[in-house]
Write an enzyme that holds these catalytic residues in place. Structure first.
Site, PDB file in Angstrom:
ATOM      1  N   ARG A  77       0.855  -1.185   0.000  1.00 15.89           N
ATOM      2  CA  ARG A  77       0.000   0.000   0.000  1.00 15.89           C
ATOM      3  C   ARG A  77       0.890   1.233   0.000  1.00 15.89           C
ATOM      4  O   ARG A  77       1.497   1.585   1.003  1.00 15.89           O
ATOM      5  CB  ARG A  77      -0.938  -0.005   1.208  1.00 15.89           C
ATOM      6  CG  ARG A  77      -1.957  -1.136   1.184  1.00 15.89           C
ATOM      7  CD  ARG A  77      -2.842  -1.025  -0.039  1.00 15.89           C
ATOM      8  NE  ARG A  77      -3.998  -1.917   0.033  1.00 15.89           N
ATOM      9  CZ  ARG A  77      -4.928  -1.961  -0.890  1.00 15.89           C
ATOM     10  NH1 ARG A  77      -4.836  -1.199  -1.975  1.00 15.89           N
ATOM     11  NH2 ARG A  77      -5.950  -2.771  -0.766  1.00 15.89           N
ATOM     12  N   ALA A 123     -10.381  -6.829  -1.730  1.00 17.08           N
ATOM     13  CA  ALA A 123     -11.213  -5.634  -1.851  1.00 17.08           C
ATOM     14  C   ALA A 123     -10.910  -4.924  -3.157  1.00 17.08           C
ATOM     15  O   ALA A 123      -9.896  -5.192  -3.795  1.00 17.08           O
ATOM     16  CB  ALA A 123     -10.950  -4.698  -0.676  1.00 17.08           C
ATOM     17  N   GLU A 156     -13.898  -8.896  -7.679  1.00 20.85           N
ATOM     18  CA  GLU A 156     -12.668  -8.645  -6.912  1.00 20.85           C
ATOM     19  C   GLU A 156     -12.185  -9.912  -6.208  1.00 20.85           C
ATOM     20  O   GLU A 156     -10.986 -10.149  -6.119  1.00 20.85           O
ATOM     21  CB  GLU A 156     -12.879  -7.521  -5.913  1.00 20.85           C
ATOM     22  CG  GLU A 156     -13.040  -6.153  -6.537  1.00 20.85           C
ATOM     23  CD  GLU A 156     -11.776  -5.643  -7.227  1.00 20.85           C
ATOM     24  OE1 GLU A 156     -10.657  -6.103  -6.902  1.00 20.85           O
ATOM     25  OE2 GLU A 156     -11.898  -4.770  -8.105  1.00 20.85           O
ATOM     26  N   GLU A 213      -8.424 -11.049  -7.142  1.00 14.57           N
ATOM     27  CA  GLU A 213      -7.365 -10.969  -6.137  1.00 14.57           C
ATOM     28  C   GLU A 213      -7.054 -12.297  -5.461  1.00 14.57           C
ATOM     29  O   GLU A 213      -5.895 -12.599  -5.206  1.00 14.57           O
ATOM     30  CB  GLU A 213      -7.733  -9.940  -5.065  1.00 14.57           C
ATOM     31  CG  GLU A 213      -7.707  -8.520  -5.573  1.00 14.57           C
ATOM     32  CD  GLU A 213      -7.795  -7.498  -4.453  1.00 14.57           C
ATOM     33  OE1 GLU A 213      -7.858  -7.868  -3.264  1.00 14.57           O
ATOM     34  OE2 GLU A 213      -7.786  -6.298  -4.783  1.00 14.57           O
ATOM     35  N   GLU A 255      -1.052  -5.557  -7.221  1.00 12.97           N
ATOM     36  CA  GLU A 255      -1.709  -6.867  -7.220  1.00 12.97           C
ATOM     37  C   GLU A 255      -0.816  -7.942  -7.836  1.00 12.97           C
ATOM     38  O   GLU A 255      -0.881  -9.099  -7.428  1.00 12.97           O
ATOM     39  CB  GLU A 255      -3.055  -6.811  -7.944  1.00 12.97           C
ATOM     40  CG  GLU A 255      -4.133  -6.140  -7.120  1.00 12.97           C
ATOM     41  CD  GLU A 255      -5.508  -6.217  -7.764  1.00 12.97           C
ATOM     42  OE1 GLU A 255      -5.718  -7.013  -8.706  1.00 12.97           O
ATOM     43  OE2 GLU A 255      -6.393  -5.474  -7.302  1.00 12.97           O
TER      44      GLU A 255
END
Length: 173
Positions: free
Chosen positions: A62, A74, A91, A95, A140
């Site tokens: 992040r 998310a 999602e 993910e 990702e």
């Protein structure tokens, strides 16, 4: 209750995931004031609970905090008109490489209403089966997928290993 009124907004920044505006408001007494506001399309998050009592989490970099966070899958509601449950299913597959036989809406919450209109919907996903992942973006692509016992997650919140707000909320429900 006395009414406040939004009088208008002046754009400051328009990006992919958000817009920043300066809103002008009128207070009940007629006083005018401004606030910086982040306009956000909203997001979804999914707590994938397996039959064996484990939960799939993703560890993702992040950039705003320059750290990796362990969190539930998310994503941003970036497809215009798409229902939140459809975004959640997409999602989860992208993910975590999972498809849910059952998706239950748990809660919707405003993430930071003092500065943003972002609304996050959290879902519980059960009856899971594996599907292909579809990483979207550099973070990702470097993300890892982990499974942890649901019973361990409260302790992980307590000792600081889980600090992501949507994950803490989902685990606490």
């Amino acid at each position: 209750m006395a009414e406040f009124r939004l009088l208008g907004e002046e754009p400051v920044y328009d990006g992919y995931a958000m817009r920043v505006v300066v809103g002008t408001f009128e207070a009940p007494d007629g006083h005018r004031f401004t606030r910086d506001i982040v306009r956000h399309p909203g997001a979804v998050a999914v707590l994938p609970l397996h039959d064996d009592g484990t939960v799939t989490l993703v560890r993702q970099y992040r950039a705003p905090i320059d750290a990796h966070l362990l969190e539930i899958p998310a994503g941003i509601r970036d497809v215009d008109g798409e229902a939140p449950e459809v975004t959640a299913a997409r999602e989860l597959a992208e993910e975590a490489g999972l498809e849910a036989g059952h998706l239950e809406h748990l809660v919707a919450f405003h993430n930071a209403p003092g500065m943003s209109d972002e609304l996050v919907h959290i879902y519980l996903a059960t009856d899971l089966r594996a599907v292909d992942t579809d990483a979207q973006g550099v973070e990702e692509e470097a993300m890892t997928i982990e499974r942890h016992p649901l019973a361990d997650l409260a302790g992980m919140i307590g000792d600081g290993r889980l600090t992501d707000a949507k994950t803490v909320l989902a685990v606490s429900l």
